[in-house]
Motif scaffolding. Structure first.
Motif, PDB file in Angstrom:
ATOM      1  N   VAL A  17     106.933 104.853 -53.563  1.00 36.60           N
ATOM      2  CA  VAL A  17     107.667 103.804 -52.870  1.00 36.60           C
ATOM      3  C   VAL A  17     106.696 102.844 -52.189  1.00 36.60           C
ATOM      4  N   LEU A  25     105.735  99.961 -49.467  1.00 39.99           N
ATOM      5  CA  LEU A  25     106.130  99.369 -48.186  1.00 39.99           C
ATOM      6  C   LEU A  25     105.970  97.858 -48.297  1.00 39.99           C
ATOM      7  N   GLY A  76      96.997  99.910 -42.549  1.00 39.76           N
ATOM      8  CA  GLY A  76      97.826 100.824 -43.337  1.00 39.76           C
ATOM      9  C   GLY A  76      97.028 101.888 -44.044  1.00 39.76           C
ATOM     10  N   ARG A  93      99.463 102.769 -54.454  1.00 46.32           N
ATOM     11  CA  ARG A  93     100.410 103.235 -53.440  1.00 46.32           C
ATOM     12  C   ARG A  93     100.369 104.746 -53.256  1.00 46.32           C
ATOM     13  N   VAL A 110     102.409 107.066 -43.571  1.00 44.28           N
ATOM     14  CA  VAL A 110     102.711 105.825 -42.878  1.00 44.28           C
ATOM     15  C   VAL A 110     104.218 105.762 -42.682  1.00 44.28           C
ATOM     16  N   PRO A 111     104.682 105.498 -41.491  1.00 46.89           N
ATOM     17  CA  PRO A 111     106.118 105.487 -41.288  1.00 46.89           C
ATOM     18  C   PRO A 111     106.800 104.458 -42.175  1.00 46.89           C
ATOM     19  N   ALA A 112     107.878 104.848 -42.765  1.00 44.86           N
ATOM     20  CA  ALA A 112     108.571 103.966 -43.688  1.00 44.86           C
ATOM     21  C   ALA A 112     110.044 103.894 -43.316  1.00 44.86           C
ATOM     22  N   PRO A 113     110.376 103.151 -42.270  1.00 43.49           N
ATOM     23  CA  PRO A 113     111.774 103.033 -41.883  1.00 43.49           C
ATOM     24  C   PRO A 113     112.602 102.509 -43.052  1.00 43.49           C
TER      25      PRO A 113
END
Lengths: 181, 290
Positions: free
Chosen positions: A21, A23, A121, A142, A148-151
């Motif tokens: 995924v 960011l 990052g 990636r 790493v926070p991924a809201p």
């Protein structure tokens, strides 16, 4: 070779469910003071200031271009990544950028403690420039990001890797950072 | 740095998402502990929002998640020993001061020296010739994040983070499976990494299970001049450092036409003779390893 293998792996039909995924760029730019574009000309591993038991590598680029926020000093040609070799031992930090001499990079720079610069990052703010006779693309691996926070709102559709033309990325960074080439 | 497993996967036709960390010097060599089982200790500094006992028990439980797994039906244990709380220790590895090389779990606080978006990280120190991990430390970024042991809070779940980092401590890199514990990203409140997926277990088993490749055997003393490597029948490596002067010849022979550029210009008969000599040396080395 590793990049080639990585690419081949990601393109293999059987790996569709293992894509990662991405960011978005907003968070990366938000954390950065500027961007540099250049080629790795030196990798110097040594003990970190303040703790000789920790090794980090200072990466020096031959700079081809840079963007800086109007209010910030332009980023220098050096940044650090954790890890490096010392004698028969080496230290690594999974998720940190892995670089080689000669790599052409675009790097979003994040100021770190003690006046050092790092990659925003951790790894996501680093793109490798891949050139052919006709074009230059930039690729961000990636797989290298580290918790790493991924809201949820920042998640985009899963993509095998972030790939775009060099010109598009460099122009976008110029616009977002408000700097000049 | 390379991730040799990808190559292996391509060759085998089996799609795994897990990735093993490998030594850049020897791509066939995954990083791993030689002995199954290590002792970890806690740094005595704690963030205010977490009760000490809760933090330690949560992290200790996170180690337990990895400590006993089934690898293709074979129970494979990797026991972790809780060494308790220490003070005044720092992360990293010292070759001179072995006593200072605890496997430390530390809340770093204002001393965090990495990008602010990183929640936690694990540093591995390893022998570049064997891939043997000799030290591992986990750093938690409580300068930029609030951790919680309560999943109902909108914070970083400590167990979720710890189980992931312990996977790194064992030698696993980031998985490409979004559902896996070893996947790279973790939004706040996420708790799914508390439990391993089959992909995570497969990665563990590739390193420590019954079919794991043996540690490389080294002949001679490794130097920066390099050594000759041979993949043996069981998949393990024989690293011959006794004949470093022939390394370039051997590399040329093994690499073929697309290998070292100098080989392409060598007279064919001389190259063939040198390759034959190197091959005989390797065969002798192979016999020594049986």
């Amino acid at each position: 070779m590793s990049i080639l293998l990585l690419t081949a792996f990601m393109l293999a039909p059987s790996t569709v469910t293992t894509q990662v995924v991405a960011l978005d760029l907003d968070g990366l730019v938000e954390a950065s003071s500027g961007a540099i574009w250049g080629r790795v000309v030196n990798l110097d591993a040594g003990p970190r200031d303040g703790n000789a038991k920790v090794v980090e590598t200072t990466v020096t680029l031959e700079i081809y271009g840079r963007h800086a926020r109007p209010s910030a000093p332009p980023p220098t040609a050096r940044f650090v990544v954790p890890g490096g070799r010392f004698g028969r031992f080496a230290q690594v930090v999974p998720g940190a950028p892995r670089l080689r001499l000669g790599d052409e990079l675009v790097v979003l720079i994040e100021p770190l403690a003690r006046g050092r610069q790092g990659v925003a990052g951790f790894n996501q703010g680093l793109w490798r420039v891949e050139r052919t006779a006709q074009s230059a693309t930039v690729v961000s691996d990636r797989t290298g990001v580290e918790l790493v926070p991924a809201p949820a709102p920042r998640l985009t559709a899963p993509v095998p890797r972030d790939e775009r033309t060099f010109d598009a990325l460099w122009q976008e960074l110029a616009t977002r950072l408000g700097g000049a080439r | 740095m390379t991730r040799v497993l990808l190559g292996a996967l391509l060759l085998s036709g089996t799609a795994h998402a897990y990735v093993l960390y490998t030594s850049p010097e020897y791509e066939e060599v995954p990083l791993r502990w030689r002995t199954k089982g290590i002792t970890f200790v806690f740094d005595d500094r704690l963030p205010q929002e977490i009760v000490e006992s809760a933090a330690q028990s949560t992290i200790a439980s996170s180690f337990d998640v990895w400590s006993a797994l089934s690898c293709t039906g074979t129970a494979t244990s990797f026991p972790f020993q809780n060494g308790g709380v220490v003070s005044g220790k720092s992360v990293g590895f010292s070759e001179e001061d072995g006593a200072s090389n605890e496997n430390l779990v530390a809340w770093v606080g204002s001393a965090w020296s990495h990008p602010s978006s990183v929640v936690a990280l694990t540093s591995l120190t390893y022998d570049v010739h064997t891939g043997e991990i000799v030290d591992a430390d986990i750093e938690l970024n409580d300068r930029d994040f609030v951790f919680s042991t309560d999943p109902s809070l909108s914070e970083m779940d400590l167990s979720n983070t710890a189980v992931h980092e312990i996977g790194h401590l064992l030698g696993l890199d980031h998985s490409r499976a979004p559902a896996a514990t070893m996947y790279a990203t973790a939004p706040p409140e996420e708790t799914k990494k508390r439990d391993l997926t089959q992909d995570d277990i497969d990665g563990f088993c590739a390193i420590y299970g019954p079919k794991a490749v043996a540690f490389p055997e080294i002949i001679g003393v490794p130097t920066d001049a390099g050594c000759i490597k041979h993949v043996q029948d069981d998949g393990s490596l024989l690293i011959d450092c006794a004949t470093p002067a022939e390394q370039s010849v051997a590399s040329t022979c093994e690499a073929g036409p697309r290998g070292a550029g100098s080989g392409a210009f060598a007279p064919a008969f001389a190259l063939a003779a040198l390759c034959g000599l190197a091959r005989r040396r390797r065969e002798r080395a192979d016999r020594r390893s049986v």
